[in-house]
Design an enzyme around this catalytic site. Structure first.
Site, PDB file in Angstrom:
ATOM      1  N   ALA A   1      44.703  38.527  27.592  1.00 39.44           N
ATOM      2  CA  ALA A   1      43.696  38.278  26.563  1.00 39.44           C
ATOM      3  C   ALA A   1      42.648  37.306  27.066  1.00 39.44           C
ATOM      4  O   ALA A   1      42.686  36.866  28.216  1.00 39.44           O
ATOM      5  CB  ALA A   1      44.360  37.758  25.299  1.00 39.44           C
ATOM      6  N   ASN A   2      41.711  37.001  26.205  1.00 35.02           N
ATOM      7  CA  ASN A   2      40.597  36.132  26.489  1.00 35.02           C
ATOM      8  C   ASN A   2      40.507  35.125  25.361  1.00 35.02           C
ATOM      9  O   ASN A   2      40.882  35.448  24.238  1.00 35.02           O
ATOM     10  CB  ASN A   2      39.326  36.992  26.441  1.00 35.02           C
ATOM     11  CG  ASN A   2      38.630  37.071  27.746  1.00 35.02           C
ATOM     12  OD1 ASN A   2      38.249  36.062  28.302  1.00 35.02           O
ATOM     13  ND2 ASN A   2      38.461  38.267  28.251  1.00 35.02           N
ATOM     14  N   ARG A   3      39.977  33.971  25.595  1.00 36.83           N
ATOM     15  CA  ARG A   3      39.783  33.021  24.495  1.00 36.83           C
ATOM     16  C   ARG A   3      38.482  33.349  23.788  1.00 36.83           C
ATOM     17  O   ARG A   3      37.413  33.166  24.353  1.00 36.83           O
ATOM     18  CB  ARG A   3      39.637  31.609  25.040  1.00 36.83           C
ATOM     19  CG  ARG A   3      40.907  30.960  25.469  1.00 36.83           C
ATOM     20  CD  ARG A   3      40.628  29.478  25.681  1.00 36.83           C
ATOM     21  NE  ARG A   3      41.595  28.887  26.579  1.00 36.83           N
ATOM     22  CZ  ARG A   3      42.827  28.563  26.221  1.00 36.83           C
ATOM     23  NH1 ARG A   3      43.238  28.788  24.995  1.00 36.83           N
ATOM     24  NH2 ARG A   3      43.649  28.034  27.094  1.00 36.83           N
TER      25      ARG A   3
END
Ligand code: CTP
Ligand code: CA
Length: 226
Positions: free
Chosen positions: A33-35
Site C-alpha cells: 500500500a501507499n500512505r
C-alpha cells in the site's frame, strides 16, 4: 443545501479525480500500500461538484466518506484504477491526486502465504501502469486540462518540473511530504503550482481551501462555460 449544478464556475464541465492509495495484493490477506488519506483528492472532487461540475471520483481504499454530489467508483489496485479512469472519460479536467503504488507483486498468491522453513518470501515486483501519463498522452479524447500531483521528500520543485515534462500534463501540484506528522493524513497542505510558465507557491492552507483555490484555477484555465 441543494446543489445547483447549472450554476457555478464549472457548470457544464466534466471533472475526473483520482484519490487515495492503491492496494496491490500479495496474497488474499496482504497488500502493498501507499500512505494517502484521500483527503486532498476528495476535497477537490467535492469543490468541483460545488462549482457545478459533473464529477467522477475514482478512489482507492480510504477511511473517509464519499463526497456529496459526486459519482464515486471504488477500486483497490492501480490496474483497476486505470480501467475505472478510462471508463469515466471523456472529461474536461482530470486531476490525479491518488498515491498510486508504483509496483505490484508479479504473481499474487492464490492462498495465504505461510511462515515456514523456507524463511521469508522474496517478492518480485513489476511496475504498474502510469495512469496520469496514459491519460495525458492520449491522442484522442485527452482532457483539456490534465493535472498531476507530486509528493516529494527532497528537491521538490526540480522533481515536479521533471514530472511535468515526463508525464505530459499541464499542471503539477507539488508538495513536500518529508516532515513527520505533516501533509500525509494531516488537514493542511503547502503546495507549489508548476506549469510550463513557472512556479507559483501558495501559503499553507487547509486541504479544503487548497481544493477551492485549485478549482477556481481550473475554471480560469478552461475559460467561460460552454
Ligand atoms: N501517478 C499515476 N499512476 C502511477 C504513478 C503515479 O497516475 N502509476 C500519478 C500520481 O497520481 C500523481 C503523479 O502521477 O499525480 C505523480 O506521482 P508520483 O508518485 O509523484 O510520480 P512517479 O512518476 O511515480 O515518480 P516517483 O514516485 O518515482 O517520484
Ligand atoms: Ca510514485
Amino acid at each position: 443545501a441543494r446543489l445547483r449544478p447549472s450554476s457555478g464556475a464549472l457548470a457544464g464541465r466534466r471533472v475526473l479525480v483520482t484519490s487515495g492509495p492503491t492496494h496491490e495484493p500479495i496474497d488474499p490477506v496482504r497488500v502493498l500500500a501507499n500512505r494517502s488519506s484521500g483527503r486532498q483528492g476528495h476535497a477537490i472532487a467535492a469543490a468541483a461538484a460545488r462549482a457545478g461540475a459533473e464529477v467522477t471520483l475514482v478512489s482507492g481504499p480510504v477511511a473517509i466518506p464519499d463526497p456529496a454530489g459526486v459519482t464515486v467508483v471504488h477500486v483497490e489496485s492501480a490496474r483497476q484504477m486505470l480501467s475505472a479512469v478510462e471508463a469515466a472519460l471523456p472529461a474536461d479536467v482530470a486531476v490525479f491526486a491518488a498515491a498510486v503504488a508504483d509496483w505490484r507483486v508479479a504473481t499474487d498468491a492464490a492462498q495465504k502465504m505461510k511462515k515456514g522453513a523456507g524463511g521469508p518470501p522474496a517478492l518480485t515486483l513489476v511496475e504498474n501502469p502510469d495512469i496520469l501519463a496514459t491519460v495525458a498522452r492520449r491522442e484522442e479524447g485527452r482532457p483539456t486540462l490534465v493535472v498531476g500531483f507530486a509528493a516529494e521528500t527532497e528537491n521538490v520543485l526540480d522533481n515536479a518540473r521533471a514530472k511535468l515534462a515526463r508525464k505530459g500534463c499541464d499542471l503539477i501540484v507539488a508538495n513536500d511530504v518529508s516532515h513527520a506528522g505533516g501533509v500525509m493524513g494531516g488537514g493542511s497542505n503547502t503546495v507549489h503550482l508548476v506549469t510550463a510558465d513557472g512556479v507559483e507557491s501558495w501559503t499553507t492552507m487547509s486541504k479544503e481551501a487548497v481544493a477551492e483555490a485549485l478549482v477556481a484555477r481550473f475554471a480560469g484555465r478552461l475559460g467561460a462555460p460552454e
